[in-house]
Design an enzyme around this catalytic site. Structure first.
Site, PDB file in Angstrom:
ATOM      1  N   HIS A  74     -66.157 110.071 148.617  1.00  0.00           N
ATOM      2  CA  HIS A  74     -66.316 110.242 147.218  1.00  0.00           C
ATOM      3  C   HIS A  74     -67.320 111.326 146.795  1.00  0.00           C
ATOM      4  O   HIS A  74     -67.388 111.800 145.605  1.00  0.00           O
ATOM      5  CB  HIS A  74     -66.641 109.117 146.426  1.00  0.00           C
ATOM      6  CG  HIS A  74     -68.066 108.565 146.534  1.00  0.00           C
ATOM      7  ND1 HIS A  74     -68.588 107.812 147.460  1.00  0.00           N
ATOM      8  CD2 HIS A  74     -69.451 109.152 146.066  1.00  0.00           C
ATOM      9  CE1 HIS A  74     -69.807 107.399 147.276  1.00  0.00           C
ATOM     10  NE2 HIS A  74     -70.450 108.380 146.524  1.00  0.00           N
ATOM     11  N   ASP A 115     -63.949 105.031 152.436  1.00  0.00           N
ATOM     12  CA  ASP A 115     -64.995 105.928 151.796  1.00  0.00           C
ATOM     13  C   ASP A 115     -65.918 106.631 152.906  1.00  0.00           C
ATOM     14  O   ASP A 115     -66.828 106.173 153.109  1.00  0.00           O
ATOM     15  CB  ASP A 115     -65.656 105.480 150.697  1.00  0.00           C
ATOM     16  CG  ASP A 115     -66.480 106.490 149.949  1.00  0.00           C
ATOM     17  OD1 ASP A 115     -66.186 107.620 150.026  1.00  0.00           O
ATOM     18  OD2 ASP A 115     -67.410 105.828 149.387  1.00  0.00           O
ATOM     19  N   SER A 153     -75.557 107.557 148.182  1.00  0.00           N
ATOM     20  CA  SER A 153     -74.314 107.603 148.806  1.00  0.00           C
ATOM     21  C   SER A 153     -74.090 108.338 150.146  1.00  0.00           C
ATOM     22  O   SER A 153     -74.567 109.494 150.398  1.00  0.00           O
ATOM     23  CB  SER A 153     -73.351 108.146 147.854  1.00  0.00           C
ATOM     24  OG  SER A 153     -73.217 107.281 146.596  1.00  0.00           O
ATOM     25  N   HIS A 187     -54.978  64.980 126.818  1.00  0.00           N
ATOM     26  CA  HIS A 187     -54.555  63.571 126.316  1.00  0.00           C
ATOM     27  C   HIS A 187     -55.268  62.597 127.267  1.00  0.00           C
ATOM     28  O   HIS A 187     -55.243  61.497 126.748  1.00  0.00           O
ATOM     29  CB  HIS A 187     -53.130  63.651 126.870  1.00  0.00           C
ATOM     30  CG  HIS A 187     -52.846  63.256 127.992  1.00  0.00           C
ATOM     31  ND1 HIS A 187     -52.393  64.558 129.095  1.00  0.00           N
ATOM     32  CD2 HIS A 187     -52.706  62.281 129.216  1.00  0.00           C
ATOM     33  CE1 HIS A 187     -52.161  64.187 130.306  1.00  0.00           C
ATOM     34  NE2 HIS A 187     -52.284  62.879 130.511  1.00  0.00           N
ATOM     35  N   ASP A 219     -52.869  71.122 126.571  1.00  0.00           N
ATOM     36  CA  ASP A 219     -53.321  70.026 127.057  1.00  0.00           C
ATOM     37  C   ASP A 219     -54.550  70.205 127.975  1.00  0.00           C
ATOM     38  O   ASP A 219     -54.084  70.075 129.044  1.00  0.00           O
ATOM     39  CB  ASP A 219     -52.074  69.348 127.628  1.00  0.00           C
ATOM     40  CG  ASP A 219     -52.460  67.697 128.055  1.00  0.00           C
ATOM     41  OD1 ASP A 219     -53.550  67.441 127.589  1.00  0.00           O
ATOM     42  OD2 ASP A 219     -51.663  67.236 128.491  1.00  0.00           O
ATOM     43  N   SER A 250     -52.629  61.941 135.677  1.00  0.00           N
ATOM     44  CA  SER A 250     -52.891  63.083 134.605  1.00  0.00           C
ATOM     45  C   SER A 250     -54.083  63.814 134.766  1.00  0.00           C
ATOM     46  O   SER A 250     -55.015  63.309 135.336  1.00  0.00           O
ATOM     47  CB  SER A 250     -53.164  62.094 133.437  1.00  0.00           C
ATOM     48  OG  SER A 250     -51.999  61.603 132.873  1.00  0.00           O
TER      49      SER A 250
END
Length: 552
Positions: A77, A128, A224, A341, A382, A477
């Site tokens: 880069h 890189d 870097s 619920h 729900d 549930s």
């Protein structure tokens, strides 16, 4: 930047130096004068003889490392958008402790050619790394490189160099930085704990990471391309990574991202024949950081089996007055998600307790939040958000599920798993049930009464049908619908209505969690969202010089 960790001697096994041609015939990875072990603080003259400052028109752009007498390794880069004709404006300074100018005895060499991997597109995507061919050989000591089979000492202390960021002096000095070597899964786990999508799962295939010491600052802007190095018992220093990028300056919980040298070793060997590559002797004990960060959606076992009693580390058992009422899923240290619920007509927190994983311990509730649009299961929404009275300690037996983002892909026919209830000796146990995702139109038709029309399956719902022979169980549930992508498990639904255990009856309908990203995020309690893991990528290369375009 004061350093506070105690030095740890890195011992990973015997090493054989595989010598190349001329450059590798002298010893690689031999540190210069100074104490036997590196010291935190300013780098000594000649301490890291392979250290390079990569400059454009005399200005430091990136760091690098000398890996052969005419080759410097750095980050790709550093050269983005560079025109081919600009190679003459680049140079490499070896042996300087100053970011600008040169220290006494430093050597400046021109750049003749630049090699980049074909796979490189952007630093965040991996690959890189770059090779700079120098205009003439140098006599500086080179740094050793690893063979593809090299086992990194994850969790151990290694070293990097960085330009001092705590000074206003233009000519920053080189400093030694101790880094904890971090594997890719652990690195992603640490970043995902920041709960920021832009920073999630930054460590792609072909990367590893380095964590700064507690309370200290690691590599920063300008570092870097520099090497991260580990010391072998015989004194050789081997480059395990290239500093690629980080969030601001690297910290303990935001490690620096590194290009993995072992992954790219074959590419390097194909282009730098003179470099010395290390191979470890058989029997080396692998070092692991597997348990240093508990990642969401991770299973230590092989995964669920049809009909097995559930041992998933994210399972939640919601009890009302001591009796099992609903299921749910752990999605952070303090949050459980379930169906709204479950709480209609019974929202007194003291009446509820939550069991988690396979253990007997139970937690109380501190807060209960039902979705404001919920009226009845067939109307959608729900979903309920439960805040535990005390945080859980994550570990092998307790791990959160990953939550999907709104753009999470769950196609019709996708395989997943749900929970049902089976009885043994009069006691209910959760049982794993394999299912596939059923499209909304087919699901709606199967929910129709004879001669009538089906109920609408709303966008925030997902249906499933049982795979194979229906198991002997009953639906639960609020139980989670989960699926796995490349080793990561996601909570994609919460059971709302329909039968999770019978393929011939009405299909199970779940609240689709991807539809509730904004609602969950706006509650301002940190949970573990995760990106879909990407497949492994291969690396390639191309040569950038006077005869080929820089975009090769």
């Amino acid at each position: 930047m004061r350093q506070s960790w105690r030095p740890e001697l890195l011992i990973v096994g015997a090493v054989v130096v595989i010598e190349g041609l001329q450059a590798a015939q002298r010893a690689c990875g031999q540190r210069g004068p100074g104490p036997p072990e590196p010291q935190e603080g300013n780098t000594l003259p000649g301490e890291w003889p392979w250290q390079a400052s990569v400059r454009r028109q005399g200005v430091h752009i990136c760091s690098g490392s000398l890996v052969a007498d005419t080759w410097v390794l750095t980050a790709a880069h550093c050269f983005e958008k560079m025109a081919t004709a600009e190679l003459s404006s680049w140079s490499v300074v070896l042996g300087s402790l100053k970011q600008e100018g040169q220290s006494p005895g430093a050597e400046e060499v021109g750049v003749a050619a630049l090699q980049l991997p074909k796979a490189y597109n952007h630093y965040s995507q991996g690959s890189d790394l770059a090779l700079l061919q120098l205009t003439h050989p140098t006599v500086q000591t080179t740094l050793c490189l690893p063979q593809p089979t090299y086992h990194f000492p994850f969790g151990a202390s290694c070293w990097a160099t960085g330009w001092d960021q705590n000074t206003s002096d233009v000519s920053r000095t080189l400093r030694n930085l101790r880094l904890r070597l971090i594997s890719r899964p652990t690195c992603n786990c640490l970043y995902n704990r920041l709960h920021q999508r832009l920073l999630s799962n930054p460590a792609r295939p072909g990367m590893l990471c380095g964590g700064a010491q507690p309370g200290e600052q690691g590599p920063c802007q300008g570092d870097s391309g520099g090497p991260v190095m580990c010391r072998e018992p015989d004194g050789h220093w081997v480059q395990v990574g290239i500093i690629s990028f980080t969030s601001k300056c690297a910290q303990e919980d935001t490690p620096v991202l590194l290009t993995d040298m072992a992954v790219h070793s074959s590419w390097l060997q194909a282009h730098v024949h003179e470099a010395a590559f290390l191979v470890q002797a058989p029997g080396v004990v692998k070092m692991s950081d597997e348990n240093s960060c508990v990642a969401c959606g991770s299973l230590r076992s092989a995964g669920p089996q049809a009909g097995a009693l559930s041992q998933w580390p994210w399972d939640a058992r919601l009890k009302h007055h001591g009796k099992l009422a609903c299921g749910g899923a752990l999605v952070s240290e303090v949050v459980v998600l379930t169906a709204a619920h479950c709480f209609i007509g019974r929202q007194t927190l003291e009446e509820w307790s939550v069991g988690l994983g396979a253990g007997p311990e139970e937690w109380g509730l501190k807060q209960l939040i039902l979705h404001g649009a919920y009226t009845h299961p067939e109307g959608g929404y729900d979903v309920a958000f439960l805040l535990l009275a005390q945080p859980v300690t994550l570990g092998p037996g307790l791990r959160p599920l990953c939550l999907p983002y709104a753009d999470h892909h769950l196609p019709d026919g996708e395989h997943g798993w749900v929970l049902g209830l089976t009885q043994k000796a009069g006691i209910n146990y959760p049982q794993t049930v394999p299912v596939t995702v059923l499209g909304p139109m087919a699901c709606s038709r199967q929910h129709a009464a004879p001669g009538g029309t089906g109920i609408p399956i709303l966008p925030g719902m997902v249906c499933t049908t049982v795979v194979g022979e229906p198991p002997h169980c009953e639906g639960l549930s609020g139980a989670p619908l989960v699926h796995e992508i490349r080793g990561t498990w996601f909570l994609v639904g919460l059971h709302s209505f329909g039968d999770t255990c019978q393929s011939s009856a009405k299909p199970a309908v779940f609240a689709a969690l991807s539809a509730y990203e904004d609602w969950i995020s706006n509650l301002d309690w940190q949970v573990y969202f995760a990106e879909e893991p990407e497949p492994e990528a291969e690396t390639g290369s191309c040569l950038v010089n006077s005869s080929q375009p820089a975009s090769c």
